[in-house]
Scaffold this motif. Sequence first.
Motif, mmCIF file in Angstrom:
data_model
loop_
_atom_site.group_PDB
_atom_site.id
_atom_site.type_symbol
_atom_site.label_atom_id
_atom_site.label_comp_id
_atom_site.label_asym_id
_atom_site.label_seq_id
_atom_site.Cartn_x
_atom_site.Cartn_y
_atom_site.Cartn_z
ATOM 1 N N ALA A 1 0.840 -1.205 0.000
ATOM 2 C CA ALA A 1 0.000 0.000 0.000
ATOM 3 C C ALA A 1 0.874 1.253 0.000
ATOM 4 C CB ALA A 1 -0.917 0.002 1.215
ATOM 5 N N GLY A 2 0.488 2.224 -0.819
ATOM 6 C CA GLY A 2 1.208 3.491 -0.865
ATOM 7 C C GLY A 2 2.316 3.539 -1.885
ATOM 8 N N GLU A 3 2.687 2.393 -2.455
ATOM 9 C CA GLU A 3 3.720 2.389 -3.485
ATOM 10 C C GLU A 3 3.121 2.780 -4.837
ATOM 11 O OE1 GLU A 3 6.523 -1.252 -1.730
ATOM 12 O OE2 GLU A 3 5.423 -1.498 -3.607
ATOM 13 N N PRO A 4 3.922 3.376 -5.740
ATOM 14 C CA PRO A 4 3.441 3.593 -7.115
ATOM 15 C C PRO A 4 3.023 2.259 -7.728
ATOM 16 C CG PRO A 4 5.508 4.754 -6.729
ATOM 17 C CD PRO A 4 5.286 3.876 -5.532
ATOM 18 N N ALA A 5 2.080 2.305 -8.669
ATOM 19 C CA ALA A 5 1.486 1.076 -9.199
ATOM 20 C C ALA A 5 2.524 0.091 -9.729
ATOM 21 C CB ALA A 5 0.478 1.427 -10.291
ATOM 22 N N PRO B 1 -3.608 6.983 -7.086
ATOM 23 C CA PRO B 1 -4.205 8.234 -7.589
ATOM 24 C C PRO B 1 -4.001 8.438 -9.088
ATOM 25 C CG PRO B 1 -2.991 8.622 -5.545
ATOM 26 C CD PRO B 1 -2.680 7.217 -5.964
ATOM 27 N N ALA B 2 -2.932 7.883 -9.638
ATOM 28 C CA ALA B 2 -2.674 8.048 -11.071
ATOM 29 C C ALA B 2 -3.620 7.208 -11.925
ATOM 30 C CB ALA B 2 -1.225 7.674 -11.383
ATOM 31 N N TRP B 3 -4.323 6.252 -11.309
ATOM 32 C CA TRP B 3 -5.231 5.392 -12.038
ATOM 33 C C TRP B 3 -6.670 5.627 -11.571
ATOM 34 C CZ3 TRP B 3 -3.981 1.550 -15.774
ATOM 35 C CH2 TRP B 3 -2.605 1.434 -16.042
ATOM 36 N N GLY B 4 -7.006 5.101 -10.409
ATOM 37 C CA GLY B 4 -8.364 5.245 -9.906
ATOM 38 C C GLY B 4 -9.280 4.171 -10.446
ATOM 39 N N PRO B 5 -10.483 4.060 -9.867
ATOM 40 C CA PRO B 5 -11.415 2.982 -10.233
ATOM 41 C C PRO B 5 -11.790 2.937 -11.711
ATOM 42 C CG PRO B 5 -12.089 4.018 -8.184
ATOM 43 C CD PRO B 5 -10.978 4.857 -8.725
ATOM 44 N N GLU B 6 -11.975 4.094 -12.345
ATOM 45 C CA GLU B 6 -12.416 4.091 -13.739
ATOM 46 C C GLU B 6 -11.348 3.529 -14.671
ATOM 47 O OE1 GLU B 6 -13.876 7.825 -15.069
ATOM 48 O OE2 GLU B 6 -15.483 7.928 -13.574
ATOM 49 N N ALA B 7 -10.104 3.832 -14.389
ATOM 50 C CA ALA B 7 -9.015 3.355 -15.262
ATOM 51 C C ALA B 7 -8.584 1.934 -14.925
ATOM 52 C CB ALA B 7 -7.811 4.293 -15.152
ATOM 53 N N THR C 1 -7.003 -3.943 -7.780
ATOM 54 C CA THR C 1 -7.094 -3.246 -6.503
ATOM 55 C C THR C 1 -5.944 -2.255 -6.350
ATOM 56 O OG1 THR C 1 -8.214 -5.125 -5.469
ATOM 57 C CG2 THR C 1 -7.168 -3.534 -3.996
ATOM 58 N N VAL C 2 -4.738 -2.666 -6.743
ATOM 59 C CA VAL C 2 -3.587 -1.759 -6.704
ATOM 60 C C VAL C 2 -3.866 -0.517 -7.537
ATOM 61 C CG1 VAL C 2 -1.189 -1.466 -7.454
ATOM 62 C CG2 VAL C 2 -1.864 -3.532 -6.221
ATOM 63 N N LEU C 3 -4.389 -0.721 -8.744
ATOM 64 C CA LEU C 3 -4.652 0.403 -9.642
ATOM 65 C C LEU C 3 -5.773 1.298 -9.110
ATOM 66 C CD1 LEU C 3 -4.372 -1.313 -13.151
ATOM 67 C CD2 LEU C 3 -2.610 -0.161 -11.809
ATOM 68 N N GLU C 4 -6.800 0.681 -8.564
ATOM 69 C CA GLU C 4 -7.912 1.469 -8.015
ATOM 70 C C GLU C 4 -7.451 2.387 -6.898
ATOM 71 O OE1 GLU C 4 -10.611 -1.531 -6.813
ATOM 72 O OE2 GLU C 4 -11.445 -1.861 -8.822
ATOM 73 N N ARG C 5 -6.463 1.930 -6.116
ATOM 74 C CA ARG C 5 -5.990 2.703 -4.975
ATOM 75 C C ARG C 5 -4.906 3.699 -5.347
ATOM 76 N NH1 ARG C 5 -5.493 -2.342 -0.599
ATOM 77 N NH2 ARG C 5 -7.724 -2.862 -0.550
#
Length: 205
Positions: free
Chosen positions: A84-88, A150-156, A144-148
């Motif tokens: 958690a908290g790491e870049p994707a 900020p550069a991605w988010g749920p939509e992406a 889940t990593v991508l959803e969390r």
Amino acid sequence: MHDTEMGLRDRKRIETRTRIAESARTLALEQDIDRTTIEQIAARADISPRTFFNYFESKEDAVLGHTELDLSAEALEAHLRTVAGEPAAQAVVDLAFLVFGDTFGDERHRNERKELIVRFPQLMRRQVTRMTAVAEAMTGAVRTVLERDPAWGPEAATPQAAEMLLGMVMTALRTSARSDGSDPEQVRTQVVALMRDTAARITAD
């Protein structure tokens, strides 16, 4: 993330699971899979038969040597908390290491698995089923990593994006481990750098 940050319990579990798998493969190649028993595998791995079932459901699974940690929702969520908290890109690389262990450079293991499947075709169906289950579980974790992030988010964070990113990571990990050795920290660093360079070049087109 440094290797020392992986919990001692996880490292011991990986070591035990790998030892069981190596024992199972060796016995199967020596005396045929049908003559190999769980009791024999446990004895060679220096564990009890009861402990065997904490790691594998059957001797066939042990022979195939699926060394990834449990892929239950609870186990994956625990792994996700670790990254958690790491870049994707970094999080997915570290997640792959946490789940599969540091086995990407094990060329001998891959060759033995191929030989076993050729010699014992009954293993192929189990191998395909397991690979499908692992892919589905890992793709869900990557989403889940991508959803969390900020550069991605749920939509992406689509299934397609997760599959593509996971595929890049697994391919890069195997390639780096084969060409540069199996030092985990070195492989992690190189793979993350490769992915970032690739992404930068793609977006520059």
